[in-house]
Design a protein around this motif. Structure first.
Motif, PDB file in Angstrom:
ATOM      1  N   LEU A 605       0.834  -1.199   0.000  1.00 15.69           N
ATOM      2  CA  LEU A 605       0.000   0.000   0.000  1.00 15.69           C
ATOM      3  C   LEU A 605       0.873   1.254   0.000  1.00 15.69           C
ATOM      4  CD1 LEU A 605      -2.773   1.296   0.082  1.00 15.69           C
ATOM      5  CD2 LEU A 605      -2.766   1.058   2.577  1.00 15.69           C
ATOM      6  N   GLY A 606       1.987   1.200   0.688  1.00 11.31           N
ATOM      7  CA  GLY A 606       2.924   2.328   0.662  1.00 11.31           C
ATOM      8  C   GLY A 606       3.422   2.625  -0.740  1.00 11.31           C
ATOM      9  N   LEU A 615       3.088  11.157   0.295  1.00  8.33           N
ATOM     10  CA  LEU A 615       4.368  10.716   0.835  1.00  8.33           C
ATOM     11  C   LEU A 615       4.339  10.470   2.335  1.00  8.33           C
ATOM     12  CD1 LEU A 615       6.744  13.047  -1.217  1.00  8.33           C
ATOM     13  CD2 LEU A 615       6.130  10.670  -1.676  1.00  8.33           C
ATOM     14  N   ASN A 616       3.627  11.306   3.080  1.00  3.07           N
ATOM     15  CA  ASN A 616       3.621  11.143   4.533  1.00  3.07           C
ATOM     16  C   ASN A 616       2.970   9.827   4.943  1.00  3.07           C
ATOM     17  OD1 ASN A 616       4.860  13.557   5.806  1.00  3.07           O
ATOM     18  ND2 ASN A 616       3.295  14.645   4.641  1.00  3.07           N
ATOM     19  N   GLU A 617       1.814   9.513   4.338  1.00  2.44           N
ATOM     20  CA  GLU A 617       1.150   8.254   4.675  1.00  2.44           C
ATOM     21  C   GLU A 617       1.977   7.068   4.198  1.00  2.44           C
ATOM     22  OE1 GLU A 617      -3.181   5.965   4.217  1.00  2.44           O
ATOM     23  OE2 GLU A 617      -2.854   7.916   3.249  1.00  2.44           O
ATOM     24  N   ALA A 625       6.086  -1.261   8.317  1.00  4.01           N
ATOM     25  CA  ALA A 625       6.509  -2.572   7.809  1.00  4.01           C
ATOM     26  C   ALA A 625       7.862  -2.959   8.387  1.00  4.01           C
ATOM     27  CB  ALA A 625       6.561  -2.541   6.286  1.00  4.01           C
ATOM     28  N   LEU A 626       8.776  -1.989   8.446  1.00  2.86           N
ATOM     29  CA  LEU A 626      10.091  -2.268   9.025  1.00  2.86           C
ATOM     30  C   LEU A 626      10.001  -2.530  10.518  1.00  2.86           C
ATOM     31  CD1 LEU A 626      12.487   0.276   7.285  1.00  2.86           C
ATOM     32  CD2 LEU A 626      12.762  -2.201   7.363  1.00  2.86           C
ATOM     33  N   ALA A 636      12.847  -0.142   3.653  1.00  2.00           N
ATOM     34  CA  ALA A 636      13.848   0.843   4.070  1.00  2.00           C
ATOM     35  C   ALA A 636      14.226   1.753   2.906  1.00  2.00           C
ATOM     36  CB  ALA A 636      15.082   0.129   4.616  1.00  2.00           C
ATOM     37  N   LEU A 637      14.394   1.179   1.714  1.00  2.00           N
ATOM     38  CA  LEU A 637      14.738   1.968   0.538  1.00  2.00           C
ATOM     39  C   LEU A 637      13.631   2.966   0.209  1.00  2.00           C
ATOM     40  CD1 LEU A 637      16.456   2.570  -1.983  1.00  2.00           C
ATOM     41  CD2 LEU A 637      15.367   0.614  -3.094  1.00  2.00           C
ATOM     42  N   ASN A 638      12.391   2.500   0.191  1.00  5.41           N
ATOM     43  CA  ASN A 638      11.284   3.384  -0.156  1.00  5.41           C
ATOM     44  C   ASN A 638      11.037   4.436   0.911  1.00  5.41           C
ATOM     45  OD1 ASN A 638      11.048   1.848  -2.410  1.00  5.41           O
ATOM     46  ND2 ASN A 638       9.088   0.927  -1.893  1.00  5.41           N
TER      47      ASN A 638
END
Length: 711
Positions: A605-606, A615-617, A625-626, A636-638
């Motif tokens: 979903l991100g 971007l904030n959500e 997720a992390l 982490a990359l996204n």
């Protein structure tokens, strides 16, 4: 000092500590063994077992494939398959939740037997009665369980684990205990080590190819006896030497005969010199420390166990069995080489600590140091270890009961009985079973299940040894979904194509077939897509149309529902593949309503929200997720990408460093880290990061130009 009797408070306390040290790992192993059935191979074993029971005999060639129907195959797991067939549902129309009930019970029983043998062997119960169970034993067993749990699945290797522990204990004795005392016939007496080893060898060889470990294990045991300074006596030496051929004969006492003995060598040599990377297809063949996105606890436990095991060997040097030390070291190398060997390593690690071993000089000094402590600390120390064992077991159990542990480890199994949802295409199998025999191309994620539940003949079913390297290479090339791959698929002339899309490997081929004139979408469910030639009757309502009301409610609408969230996550993939992006987002949001901390649903979903500019959500979802699964390099990359776009480069540096730490060969993560370093005025670090990206992707002109500008 007066000897303590059974009424002594000190002995009673020692016994209580021993009970906790033994029972807590046993109970936790039982909980870890009570999970949803998600193994792919079990369906192949069930099918093969039914064939044996129906009187078809023991196959000598691959009879389940249309690609290589005559390829030699040694069925070295026939007795396990018969057991699976007897305890599973014989009717392919039986609902899955009922079909696997017997298998869940069998798995739980085998794990209980394995743990009981580990805990109570080597005088475990006797040591407890005498108050000699070390307080730290429970912690060491928990560490072993942290590595063993991924392999607590119903596969032949569960029997291998049980036989291995029994065989190690049979052979791990002084050589003079091996020797027969009543003549040659005594060699076969099951009360003698070699007689018991022969019995175990014959049984093991009917269950699993790991039985080939018997011969090197015997050699290690003999060397261990020699190392202990007890060489073979001259007179009965011949009786002992003849035991090696006897054990080899025991390996041949199967329906496969000599082929059963030679099978491991043939299987190991099958892909030597061939350019076939099976770890691209079979995840358990991936080296343990190169596993991506999952098994964080297991890898951390493996690293810790190397240090703890080394300390155990050093402290007890000269008193601990050389056989167990050698097995532990060899199993560690095997685990590094392949993820599937971590269970074998976990067992050898446990055997290091369940073996009685008196301390050497270093151990005596440690004990003397402990005695010099104030009495209150000396008495409290063992209880602190037991309390720590209890606390760790409690935390693990709490997270296990609602599947948070499985989410954090990035695996598909869930706590409780039944099957793992979104794993098996039950509706597709039900529809295809009505259509008679046909040729089916499917990926290995669905092949064993569809083999067992339909009348299909497959291109490949997942048995690595039942197909030539050429066929495996062809299978891997089909993942590319280019013109050559599509032409090769047409040359195979399958009647149906089913692609399980819960993994990413075959999504490109699914996308290609959706727009290919020679194929039509004939069925869709959470697990994947069914394609048929144009004009073939379809079932379901293509394009994908899930039952939203049923998925929204789930079986427990007022409770956390991880399994329904899994189904919605799987549906979201197929909705995206068929172009329903709105349905994809709906499915993911609904999944997170049922299970707010589902890491893969958060990540997916991100991705949607990041692409839409929210971007904030999106950042919140990636970080969530992390927070659940710290092994997700993509999250982490996204997260770092979102932070860069939100003008937070210092935070982005942290996220990108996490990404490259998890996946050092990810050139995108290195390139983004370089950009974040530049924006935080760390030019030297930016240059080194970009140089790393260029080294990983030397053909990328944009990366080379970016590095040139940093010089």
């Amino acid at each position: 000092m007066a000897q303590l009797d059974s009424t002594s408070p000190s002995l009673a306390q020692a016994r209580l500590r021993g009970v906790l040290g033994l029972t807590l790992p046993l109970l936790l192993a039982g909980l870890l063994a009570w999970h949803s059935m998600g193994g792919l191979d079990i369906w192949l074993h069930h099918h093969a077992g039914q064939d044996i029971l129906s009187g078809q005999g023991f196959p000598r060639a691959n009879s389940y494939s249309f690609s290589e129907p005559d390829h030699p195959w040694t069925n070295h797991e026939w007795l396990f398959q018969v057991m699976v067939a007897l305890t599973g549902a014989s009717d392919s129309q039986t609902p899955l939740s009922r079909a696997v009930r017997g298998w869940n019970v069998v798995r739980l029983s085998l794990v209980a037997a394995l743990m009981a043998v580990i805990l109570l062997g080597d005088g475990g119960l006797g040591r407890w009665r005498q108050g000699r169970t070390p307080a730290w034993l429970g912690l060491c067993l928990l560490l072993g369980l942290a590595m063993l749990w991924p392999r607590l699945i119903l596969r032949p290797e569960l029997f291998s684990y049980l036989f291995l522990v029994l065989l190690v204990r049979a052979l791990d004795r002084p050589l003079d205990r091996w020797l027969p005392t009543g003549g040659w016939l005594d060699l076969f007496h099951p009360a003698r080590p070699l007689g018991l080893a022969l019995v175990l060898t014959v049984l093991w060889s009917q269950m699993h190819g790991f039985s080939s470990l018997v011969l090197p294990l015997w050699v290690l045991a003999a060397l261990s006896g020699w190392w202990r300074g007890k060489p073979l006596p001259e007179r009965p030496g011949g009786l002992v030497l003849v035991s090696l051929p006897l054990l080899a004969l025991g390996l041949c006492l199967t329906p496969n005969g000599l082929q059963g003995l030679l099978y491991p060598l043939r299987a190991l040599g099958q892909f030597q010199g061939q350019e076939v990377e099976l770890n691209r297809t079979i995840s358990e063949l991936t080296p343990l420390l190169k596993t991506r996105g999952s098994l964080g606890l297991t890898m951390a436990a493996f690293k810790a166990s190397l240090a703890v095991g080394f300390l155990r060997v050093v402290v007890t040097w000269g008193r601990l069995s050389p056989l167990r030390v050698a097995l532990w070291a060899l199993a560690a190398a095997a685990a590094v080489a392949g993820q599937r060997n971590v269970g074998l390593y976990a067992l050898t690690f446990m055997l290091l600590f369940t073996a009685p071993a008196g301390p050497n000089i270093l151990g005596n000094r440690l004990q003397a140091a402990a005695r010099s402590l104030p009495r209150i600390l000396a008495l409290a120390g063992p209880w602190l270890l037991v309390i720590l064992t209890l606390a760790l077991s409690g935390v693990w159990t709490v997270n296990l009961l609602d599947s948070r542990f499985y989410l954090s480890e990035g695996v598909s199994r869930r706590f409780g009985g039944g099957v793992t949802p979104a794993r098996f295409p039950a509706e597709t199998a039900r529809q295809l079973n009505r259509q008679g025999p046909f040729r089916l191309f499917t990926n290995v994620d669905a092949a064993p299940f569809l083999l067992d539940r339909t009348q299909a003949r497959l291109f490949i079913d997942g048995r690595t040894e039942a197909y030539s390297p050429r066929t495996w290479a062809r299978y891997n090339n089909l993942k590319q979904a280019d013109a050559a791959a599509l032409a090769d698929l047409a040359a195979l002339a399958p009647d149906r194509v089913f692609l399980n899309t819960t993994g990413t490997a075959f999504r490109p081929l699914a996308t290609a077939l959706l727009s290919h004139p020679d194929w039509q979408l004939a069925g869709c469910e959470a697990t994947g897509l069914l394609f048929t030639p144009p004009g073939t009757p379809a079932f379901g309502q293509p394009p994908c149309s899930p039952d939203w009301s049923a998925l929204s409610a789930g079986p427990n609408p007022d409770k956390r529902d991880v399994r329904s969230a899994d189904l919605l996550l799987a549906w979201s993939t197929n909705l995206a593949l068929t172009g329903d992006t709105r349905g994809q987002e709906r499915a993911l949001r609904l999944a997170l309503r049922l299970c707010p901390d589902h890491p893969q649903a958060q990540h997916n979903l991100g991705n949607i929200l990041m692409a839409a500019g929210n971007l904030n959500e999106a950042l919140t979802l990636f970080q969530g997720a992390l927070g659940t699964n710290s092994r997700l390099a993509g999250s982490a990359l996204n997260a770092g990408v979102c932070q860069m776009r939100l003008n937070r480069p210092a935070q982005a540096v942290t996220s990108f460093k996490t990404a490259v730490g998890l996946e050092p060969d990810n050139f995108q993560a290195w390139a983004n880290l370089a950009s974040a370093y530049l924006q935080t005025d760390q030019r030297d670090r930016a240059r080194r990061a970009m140089a790393r990206a260029v080294a990983l992707r030397p053909g990328d002109a944009r990366l080379r130009e970016a590095l040139r500008r940093m010089q």
